[in-house]
Every structure is written in C-alpha cells, then in structure tokens.
Design a protein around this motif. Structure first.
Motif, short mmCIF file in Angstrom:
data_model
loop_
_atom_site.label_atom_id
_atom_site.label_comp_id
_atom_site.label_asym_id
_atom_site.label_seq_id
_atom_site.Cartn_x
_atom_site.Cartn_y
_atom_site.Cartn_z
N MET A 1 -10.02 -35.52 43.87
CA MET A 1 -11.46 -35.63 44.13
C MET A 1 -11.96 -37.07 44.18
SD MET A 1 -12.47 -32.58 44.58
CE MET A 1 -14.22 -32.86 44.54
N MET B 1 -13.06 -40.51 45.40
CA MET B 1 -13.66 -40.81 46.71
C MET B 1 -13.13 -42.12 47.29
SD MET B 1 -15.55 -38.19 47.16
CE MET B 1 -16.77 -38.53 48.41
N ASP C 1 -13.72 -44.11 51.10
CA ASP C 1 -14.46 -44.07 52.38
C ASP C 1 -15.37 -42.84 52.46
OD1 ASP C 1 -13.22 -46.41 53.22
OD2 ASP C 1 -11.73 -45.39 54.45
N GLY C 2 -15.97 -42.44 51.33
CA GLY C 2 -16.92 -41.35 51.34
C GLY C 2 -16.31 -39.96 51.38
N ARG C 3 -14.98 -39.86 51.24
CA ARG C 3 -14.31 -38.55 51.28
C ARG C 3 -13.33 -38.45 50.12
NH1 ARG C 3 -11.63 -39.01 56.88
NH2 ARG C 3 -10.21 -37.54 55.93
N PRO C 4 -13.10 -37.24 49.60
CA PRO C 4 -12.10 -37.09 48.53
C PRO C 4 -10.71 -37.51 49.04
CG PRO C 4 -13.41 -35.09 48.75
CD PRO C 4 -13.77 -35.98 49.91
N ASP D 1 -8.70 -35.11 51.11
CA ASP D 1 -9.10 -34.92 52.51
C ASP D 1 -8.39 -35.90 53.44
OD1 ASP D 1 -10.71 -32.79 51.89
OD2 ASP D 1 -12.61 -33.87 52.16
N HIS D 2 -8.13 -37.11 52.96
CA HIS D 2 -7.37 -38.08 53.77
C HIS D 2 -5.94 -37.60 53.99
CE1 HIS D 2 -10.44 -41.25 53.76
NE2 HIS D 2 -10.70 -40.88 52.52
N GLU E 1 -10.38 -48.90 50.90
CA GLU E 1 -10.57 -48.16 52.15
C GLU E 1 -9.19 -47.79 52.68
OE1 GLU E 1 -10.90 -51.85 55.23
OE2 GLU E 1 -12.76 -51.04 54.42
#
Length: 177
Positions: A26, A28, A30-33, A36-37, A176
C-alpha cells in the motif's frame, strides 16, 4: 519460451512488512500503491496474473503451498502448482517490493531452465517442471531461505537491466518510478 507457450504471472506478496512498519503493498509511489506499479508492469507480459500470500482486488489469490507461512518459497510453490494445474508452461515471478519491474522481463529471463536476476532472485522465470523439486524440498524439511533452494537446482543468473529498488525499510522507497 516457445511460441504458443503459456505463462502465469505471480506476485509474491505474503510478507508481513515488519521492517517496513506498515503494509508495503500500500506504500504510495507517484500517487499509486506500490503493488499497482508491479501489476501494471507484469500483467501485459503474462496470460494470467495471480497474487501469492494475500488478497488484492481484481487478482486471483493463492495461498502458500504445501504449507502456510513458508515464505517466498511457499508462494513460488503455490504459483508453480497453480500453473501446472492450469496447463501453463512457466511462471514469471516478482515480489511486491522490488521496483521497477522491467517491461520486457519475460524476454530477459525466458529459457529452458529457471532464471533469476543476480541480486533480485525473487524475480524469476520458472518452468513448471521445477514444481516437483520445490515441493520435495519443502516437504522434506528443506531450508526456507530462497537462496538455499536455488543452490539445489539449475538456474541461470541474469544481470539486472537497470538498478532496482528492493524496499525493506521506508527509507528504501524510490521517490518515483
């Protein structure tokens, strides 16, 4: 892999994130968990994507096999077993906490034998035929250390295509991707 071969993608994500202090998946970036990357990078490279050791919306979850709590080897064994039952030829694995995942990971690691990165050996290509050797290792009380099992099987070590971040502590987080 040969043309027409089927590849299962498996995200190894059953750790407890104790050193990190909270759920790494979870965290974060770049604004995503973080997870998700990993999903975004791995999904286009496989025929089906699963997550090992936890649940995640939109992914099939598989539990460690043959015993719970065996760490990454239990996740890999579960993925290999799932792949064997689903008529896949190989499993492409990556942990939830190593970024970035190469967009050409399958091309970098595919072959007749297993292949892993030299420093990030949870990222790997595993022909389904490795299932039986890993299952035997676990059932006969083999060590839980991933590297210890690698020393018992044929595996090719590939150089990392670029520096990768293995996130164990909050300060390991990339700014990032």
């Amino acid at each position: 892999m040969t043309a027409g071969a089927r590849r299962l993608g498996a995200i190894i994500a059953g750790g407890q994130s104790q050193r990190f202090g909270s759920d790494k998946a979870m965290a974060m970036i770049d604004g995503r968990p973080m997870i998700d990357h990993v999903i975004a990078a791995l999904r286009p490279q496989v025929d089906e994507l699963v997550i090992c050791g936890r649940a995640w919306p939109g992914l099939s979850s598989i539990a460690d096999y043959p015993v719970q709590g065996f760490g990454p080897l239990g996740g890999l064994c579960a993925a290999l077993d799932h792949a064997a039952r689903g008529n896949f030829d190989a499993v492409l694995t990556t942990p939830v906490d190593v970024l970035p995942v190469p967009a050409n990971l399958g091309d970098l690691l595919s072959g007749e034998s297993a292949a892993v990165f030299e420093r990030q050996y949870l990222i790997g290509h595993w022909p389904v035929r490795y299932r039986d050797a890993l299952l035997t290792h676990i059932q006969e009380g083999g060590r839980r250390a991933f590297r210890a099992w690698l020393d018992t099987v044929e595996v090719r070590y590939a150089p990392e295509p670029f520096p990768m971040h293995n996130v164990n502590f909050v300060e390991d987080m990339p700014k990032e991707i």
